[in-house]
Enzyme design. Structure first.
Site, mmCIF file in Angstrom:
data_model
loop_
_atom_site.group_PDB
_atom_site.id
_atom_site.type_symbol
_atom_site.label_atom_id
_atom_site.label_comp_id
_atom_site.label_asym_id
_atom_site.label_seq_id
_atom_site.Cartn_x
_atom_site.Cartn_y
_atom_site.Cartn_z
ATOM 1 N N HIS A 28 71.489 4.676 3.780
ATOM 2 C CA HIS A 28 70.814 3.268 3.767
ATOM 3 C C HIS A 28 69.334 3.313 3.902
ATOM 4 O O HIS A 28 68.847 4.545 4.530
ATOM 5 C CB HIS A 28 71.584 2.000 4.676
ATOM 6 C CG HIS A 28 71.317 2.269 6.118
ATOM 7 N ND1 HIS A 28 71.752 3.573 6.882
ATOM 8 C CD2 HIS A 28 70.801 1.652 7.086
ATOM 9 C CE1 HIS A 28 71.529 3.327 8.022
ATOM 10 N NE2 HIS A 28 70.884 2.158 8.324
ATOM 11 N N HIS A 30 67.192 2.191 6.250
ATOM 12 C CA HIS A 30 66.643 2.084 7.550
ATOM 13 C C HIS A 30 65.915 3.283 7.635
ATOM 14 O O HIS A 30 66.292 4.266 7.422
ATOM 15 C CB HIS A 30 67.448 1.800 8.640
ATOM 16 C CG HIS A 30 67.858 0.060 8.673
ATOM 17 N ND1 HIS A 30 69.008 -0.176 9.197
ATOM 18 C CD2 HIS A 30 67.169 -0.785 8.415
ATOM 19 C CE1 HIS A 30 69.218 -1.671 9.245
ATOM 20 N NE2 HIS A 30 68.049 -1.960 8.623
ATOM 21 N N ASP A 32 65.052 5.363 9.942
ATOM 22 C CA ASP A 32 65.380 6.542 10.528
ATOM 23 C C ASP A 32 66.347 7.137 9.829
ATOM 24 O O ASP A 32 66.813 8.550 10.555
ATOM 25 C CB ASP A 32 66.114 6.102 11.892
ATOM 26 C CG ASP A 32 67.088 4.897 11.823
ATOM 27 O OD1 ASP A 32 66.875 4.074 10.995
ATOM 28 O OD2 ASP A 32 68.357 4.838 12.893
ATOM 29 N N HIS A 236 73.941 8.730 16.941
ATOM 30 C CA HIS A 236 72.877 7.670 16.716
ATOM 31 C C HIS A 236 72.616 6.844 17.870
ATOM 32 O O HIS A 236 72.883 5.608 17.938
ATOM 33 C CB HIS A 236 73.631 6.742 15.469
ATOM 34 C CG HIS A 236 72.701 5.677 14.789
ATOM 35 N ND1 HIS A 236 72.354 4.558 15.492
ATOM 36 C CD2 HIS A 236 71.703 5.924 14.014
ATOM 37 C CE1 HIS A 236 71.183 3.963 14.658
ATOM 38 N NE2 HIS A 236 70.782 4.894 13.573
HETATM 39 ZN ZN LIG Z 1 70.038 4.147 12.159
HETATM 40 ZN ZN LIG Z 2 70.476 1.018 10.240
#
Ligand SMILES: [Zn+2]
Ligand SMILES: [Zn+2]
Length: 269
Positions: A28, A30, A32, A236
């Site tokens: 995805h 985001h 990071d 994470h």
């Molecule tokens: Zn993340």
């Molecule tokens: Zn995320």
């Protein structure tokens, strides 16, 4: 899978063979999970990469990459393929003779997919000791591995089942990137040999996890248990935790076969 900031440094640190990477999967958008990607793509250019690279990710990622390349007037000297992922059920995105890769939807703040890496069932294994002294044509070994009986050069029947053992079981690795606790993912990851599942928080921060659409270590372990996987890797982690042992301890209270996805570690599937 995923390519955060610092990816190139880590590749150097752990002596990853740069040109063995031909496929990159982005869960995805985001930062990071992909802010390291454009740097890696342009480094490959500087290193005069010649063979194709395929990126799998949400449609917008293609636009982002193309805009960044355009803005810096960069022309890649290798072929760059893009495969758009969908977050609506199980979708096959790659297949070769050895492995199939599917995406499946996760439940996060923006469209997010997990990835399922499924090995294809292999051929039966020859039991060399049972074949000693038998005069068999080379091409017949392949037939035996496929379960077909053959004759040796003297015309004697050799039964495949007598001289081969079943193939090693095909292994499955399931990668669950950022997601809120969701039992909807269970059918996709059922029985995986190794499950990576995010565990951003300890369960005492369940409210924060729900707000940000992340999971707790306890929830990751519940998913692993309900999906009947063999091993769980959690990762994470929120930067609020300087000591990760509490996250590990919490997950192991439900699912003992849990490890921390610590950078530099290797886990066998
Ligand atoms: Zn993340
Ligand atoms: Zn995320």
């Amino acid at each position: 899978v995923d390519c955060g900031e610092g990816t190139q440094e880590r590749m150097q640190q752990y002596k990853v063979r740069w040109f063995r990477i031909n496929h990159i999967f982005i869960s995805h958008l985001h930062g990071d999970h992909y802010y390291g990607l454009i740097g890696l793509l342009t480094t490959y250019n500087l290193l005069r990469r010649a063979h194709p690279l395929t990126i799998y990710g949400p449609a917008l990622l293609k636009e982002i990459i193309e805009l960044q390349l355009k803005a810096s007037a960069t022309r890649l000297n290798y072929q760059f393929n893009f495969v758009e992922t969908q977050d609506d059920g199980l979708n096959k995105i790659f297949e070769d003779d050895f492995v199939e890769i599917h995406t499946f939807p996760l439940h996060h703040k923006i469209p997010t997919t997990g990835f399922l890496f499924r090995q294809k069932p292999g051929e039966r294994r020859l039991l060399i000791e049972k074949l000693e002294g038998r005069d068999i044509e080379r091409v017949h070994y392949k037939l035996l591995k496929q379960g077909t009986d053959v004759n040796d050069k003297g015309g004697n029947l050799i039964k495949a089942m007598d001289v081969t053992a079943p193939a090693h079981p095909a292994r499955i690795y399931a990668f669950c990137s950022d997601t809120i606790y969701s039992e909807k993912i269970l059918p996709y990851i059922q029985g995986a040999d190794l499950l990576y599942h995010e565990a951003t928080y300890l369960h005492d921060s369940i409210n924060r996890a729900e707000e940000t659409k992340h999971s707790t270590a306890l929830q990751a372990a519940q998913i692993a248990e309900k999906a009947n996987v063999k091993k769980l890797l959690i990762g994470h982690f929120s930067s609020r935790y300087s000591n990760l042992s509490m996250l590990l301890h919490e997950a192991r209270s439900i699912f003992p076969e849990t490890s921390l996805a610590v950078e530099g570690e290797t886990f066998n599937v």
